[in-house]
Write a protein that holds these residues in place. Structure first.
Motif, PDB file in Angstrom:
ATOM      1  N   VAL A  49     -44.953 -12.004 -20.262  1.00  0.00           N
ATOM      2  CA  VAL A  49     -45.390 -10.603 -20.292  1.00  0.00           C
ATOM      3  C   VAL A  49     -44.549  -9.855 -21.326  1.00  0.00           C
ATOM      4  O   VAL A  49     -43.367  -9.585 -21.099  1.00  0.00           O
ATOM      5  CB  VAL A  49     -45.245  -9.945 -18.905  1.00  0.00           C
ATOM      6  N   VAL A  50     -45.158  -9.543 -22.450  1.00  0.00           N
ATOM      7  CA  VAL A  50     -44.456  -8.845 -23.535  1.00  0.00           C
ATOM      8  C   VAL A  50     -45.248  -7.602 -23.920  1.00  0.00           C
ATOM      9  O   VAL A  50     -46.372  -7.707 -24.422  1.00  0.00           O
ATOM     10  CB  VAL A  50     -44.287  -9.754 -24.765  1.00  0.00           C
ATOM     11  N   LEU A  51     -44.668  -6.444 -23.684  1.00  0.00           N
ATOM     12  CA  LEU A  51     -45.287  -5.195 -24.120  1.00  0.00           C
ATOM     13  C   LEU A  51     -45.029  -5.008 -25.610  1.00  0.00           C
ATOM     14  O   LEU A  51     -43.967  -5.376 -26.110  1.00  0.00           O
ATOM     15  CB  LEU A  51     -44.712  -4.018 -23.340  1.00  0.00           C
ATOM     16  N   SER A  52     -45.969  -4.438 -26.311  1.00  0.00           N
ATOM     17  CA  SER A  52     -45.813  -4.224 -27.748  1.00  0.00           C
ATOM     18  C   SER A  52     -44.661  -3.264 -28.007  1.00  0.00           C
ATOM     19  O   SER A  52     -44.316  -2.442 -27.150  1.00  0.00           O
ATOM     20  CB  SER A  52     -47.101  -3.648 -28.342  1.00  0.00           C
ATOM     21  N   PRO A  53     -44.056  -3.336 -29.205  1.00  0.00           N
ATOM     22  CA  PRO A  53     -42.974  -2.395 -29.521  1.00  0.00           C
ATOM     23  C   PRO A  53     -43.443  -0.948 -29.456  1.00  0.00           C
ATOM     24  O   PRO A  53     -42.699  -0.071 -29.013  1.00  0.00           O
ATOM     25  CB  PRO A  53     -42.545  -2.798 -30.937  1.00  0.00           C
ATOM     26  N   GLU A  54     -44.685  -0.701 -29.871  1.00  0.00           N
ATOM     27  CA  GLU A  54     -45.222   0.665 -29.818  1.00  0.00           C
ATOM     28  C   GLU A  54     -45.293   1.159 -28.381  1.00  0.00           C
ATOM     29  O   GLU A  54     -44.958   2.319 -28.094  1.00  0.00           O
ATOM     30  CB  GLU A  54     -46.609   0.717 -30.463  1.00  0.00           C
ATOM     31  N   MET A  55     -45.720   0.289 -27.465  1.00  0.00           N
ATOM     32  CA  MET A  55     -45.822   0.688 -26.067  1.00  0.00           C
ATOM     33  C   MET A  55     -44.442   0.897 -25.450  1.00  0.00           C
ATOM     34  O   MET A  55     -44.231   1.855 -24.683  1.00  0.00           O
ATOM     35  CB  MET A  55     -46.600  -0.369 -25.273  1.00  0.00           C
ATOM     36  N   ARG A  56     -43.489   0.040 -25.772  1.00  0.00           N
ATOM     37  CA  ARG A  56     -42.146   0.210 -25.215  1.00  0.00           C
ATOM     38  C   ARG A  56     -41.529   1.524 -25.691  1.00  0.00           C
ATOM     39  O   ARG A  56     -40.846   2.212 -24.924  1.00  0.00           O
ATOM     40  CB  ARG A  56     -41.259  -0.980 -25.583  1.00  0.00           C
ATOM     41  N   VAL A  57     -41.775   1.873 -26.955  1.00  0.00           N
ATOM     42  CA  VAL A  57     -41.271   3.144 -27.478  1.00  0.00           C
ATOM     43  C   VAL A  57     -41.941   4.309 -26.766  1.00  0.00           C
ATOM     44  O   VAL A  57     -41.285   5.286 -26.373  1.00  0.00           O
ATOM     45  CB  VAL A  57     -41.483   3.236 -29.007  1.00  0.00           C
ATOM     46  N   ARG A  58     -43.264   4.223 -26.593  1.00  0.00           N
ATOM     47  CA  ARG A  58     -43.988   5.297 -25.893  1.00  0.00           C
ATOM     48  C   ARG A  58     -43.458   5.482 -24.474  1.00  0.00           C
ATOM     49  O   ARG A  58     -43.284   6.605 -23.993  1.00  0.00           O
ATOM     50  CB  ARG A  58     -45.484   4.990 -25.838  1.00  0.00           C
ATOM     51  N   MET A  59     -43.210   4.366 -23.791  1.00  0.00           N
ATOM     52  CA  MET A  59     -42.697   4.442 -22.427  1.00  0.00           C
ATOM     53  C   MET A  59     -41.316   5.083 -22.389  1.00  0.00           C
ATOM     54  O   MET A  59     -41.024   5.919 -21.531  1.00  0.00           O
ATOM     55  CB  MET A  59     -42.667   3.046 -21.798  1.00  0.00           C
ATOM     56  N   LEU A  60     -40.462   4.683 -23.331  1.00  0.00           N
ATOM     57  CA  LEU A  60     -39.120   5.271 -23.392  1.00  0.00           C
ATOM     58  C   LEU A  60     -39.195   6.767 -23.702  1.00  0.00           C
ATOM     59  O   LEU A  60     -38.475   7.578 -23.106  1.00  0.00           O
ATOM     60  CB  LEU A  60     -38.278   4.563 -24.451  1.00  0.00           C
ATOM     61  N   GLN A  61     -40.081   7.132 -24.613  1.00  0.00           N
ATOM     62  CA  GLN A  61     -40.227   8.547 -24.951  1.00  0.00           C
ATOM     63  C   GLN A  61     -40.702   9.350 -23.741  1.00  0.00           C
ATOM     64  O   GLN A  61     -40.230  10.470 -23.511  1.00  0.00           O
ATOM     65  CB  GLN A  61     -41.204   8.706 -26.117  1.00  0.00           C
ATOM     66  N   SER A  62     -41.615   8.771 -22.963  1.00  0.00           N
ATOM     67  CA  SER A  62     -42.098   9.472 -21.773  1.00  0.00           C
ATOM     68  C   SER A  62     -40.999   9.621 -20.731  1.00  0.00           C
ATOM     69  O   SER A  62     -41.033  10.529 -19.897  1.00  0.00           O
ATOM     70  CB  SER A  62     -43.286   8.712 -21.162  1.00  0.00           C
ATOM     71  N   MET A  63     -40.016   8.724 -20.785  1.00  0.00           N
ATOM     72  CA  MET A  63     -38.919   8.734 -19.830  1.00  0.00           C
ATOM     73  C   MET A  63     -37.836   9.753 -20.208  1.00  0.00           C
ATOM     74  O   MET A  63     -37.016  10.142 -19.375  1.00  0.00           O
ATOM     75  CB  MET A  63     -38.305   7.322 -19.758  1.00  0.00           C
TER      76      MET A  63
END
Length: 343
Positions: A49-63
């Motif tokens: 299970v590997v989330l894309s770098p774009e998605m990981r950044v979006r998740m961190l930004q939302s956090m």
């Protein structure tokens, strides 16, 4: 704070917030690792299970609902984890800042490794989370590298509950269909809940061992364009020849010999434009004329077939270090598999 953040959890948020408060910091940077590094780290998991770098950044930004937190993307486009270069870059951008590297007490080996870099603990401080502060202090004192820098290492108490929350547990729950919202910040959950196990098919990323039958080098008999071959590599290399008499030389070649012989041949005009349809034709013959192999191919089900290699080959396969590649061989195998399944 560096990490995979695959996905970022409530523990990541809590640890960052507590560190900012304890150190009276101006800003806390989340630094997600590169896609290639994460894929190498996760590739042994099934499914990976590997989330894309774009998605990981979006998740961190939302956090980052606390305006003291932000996301640093300096490692996203790299091939490996780059702690020292990242810290150096931040130091250049903020020359008057006192920069802390935040990590858990379970990462003492990493800290020891970093301390071997000349000047690391002279330039940067460390905020180390520990549940047993006395025990960790003793370990630091006994470490030849770290004992000289105790004044540069700040021990912080491990916040309650953070040691039971991890990205691994979140992924496991998702794959098992269990709720995991309690381990994620609201913004991250809103993004993560859109994923399902179907988004992360299991993967075969090397055509070796029990999966060697997927390789063009696998020994098996089949007839292609009127000649019998002992492996797909020999048939494919023979296709560079202009006529059947020249191709016949490859009929009894091993895969290794076929590759060597093929390098000596200047392909006929137009061969490069046809090589994809040629190898598809060769592979179709290989599997259709060997029912046991076709059965094994079908049994790979919906697994992603990746012709992974460590030789930098990025057209027929994928470089498992940079994780770059078109994977044309893997795509053709999945095409043949899917066509057979839907017959």
């Amino acid at each position: 704070m560096g990490g995979s953040f695959n996905p970022p959890t409530l523990a990541h948020y809590t640890l960052m917030r507590e560190a900012i408060d304890a150190l009276d910091a101006w800003k806390g940077f989340f630094v997600p690792v590169s896609d290639a590094y994460l894929k190498r780290k996760i590739r042994r998991c099934h499914p990976p299970v590997v989330l894309s770098p774009e998605m990981r950044v979006r998740m961190l930004q939302s956090m980052c609902t606390d305006n003291r937190m932000t996301v640093c993307e300096k490692e996203i486009g790299t091939v490996e984890a780059r702690t020292m270069p990242t810290l150096m870059a931040l130091k250049e951008e903020h020359p008057d800042a006192e920069i802390y590297f935040l990590l858990g007490a379970d990462k003492l080996d990493l800290l020891t490794h970093l301390s071997c870099h000349r000047g690391f603990l002279d330039m940067f401080k460390v905020a180390l989370y520990a549940r047993d502060k006395a025990g960790i202090t003793d370990m630091l004192k006994e470490n030849d590298e770290l004992s000289r820098y105790l004044h540069r290492i700040v021990l912080l108490p491990q916040p309650e509950g953070t040691d039971t929350v991890s990205s691994t547990k979140v992924r496991e729950r998702m794959l098992e269909g269990e709720p995991c919202a309690d381990m994620l910040c609201l913004g991250v959950w809103e993004l993560f809940k859109e994923f399902s196990p179907a988004d992360f098919p299991d993967t075969i990323d090397r055509f070796k061992g029990e999966d060697d039958f997927l390789s063009n080098r696998f020994a098996c008999q089949f007839v292609w364009q009127g000649l019998r071959y002992g492996n797909a590599e020999a048939a494919f290399q023979s296709s560079k020849c202009a006529d059947k008499r020249e191709r016949k030389v490859f009929s009894n070649c091993s895969a290794d010999k076929a590759t060597l012989n093929g390098r000596e041949i200047v392909p006929y005009t137009g061969w490069k434009n046809e090589c994809l349809s040629i190898i598809e034709s060769v592979l179709t013959a290989k599997f259709e004329q060997n029912p046991s192999l076709m059965k094994r191919l079908i049994e790979t089900d919906n697994r992603l077939l990746i012709n992974g290699n460590s030789k930098g080959e990025t057209y027929w396969g994928v470089d498992l270090y940079t994780w770059e590649g078109e994977n044309m061989l893997g795509k053709l195998l999945m095409k043949i598999r899917d066509k057979e399944i839907t017959k």
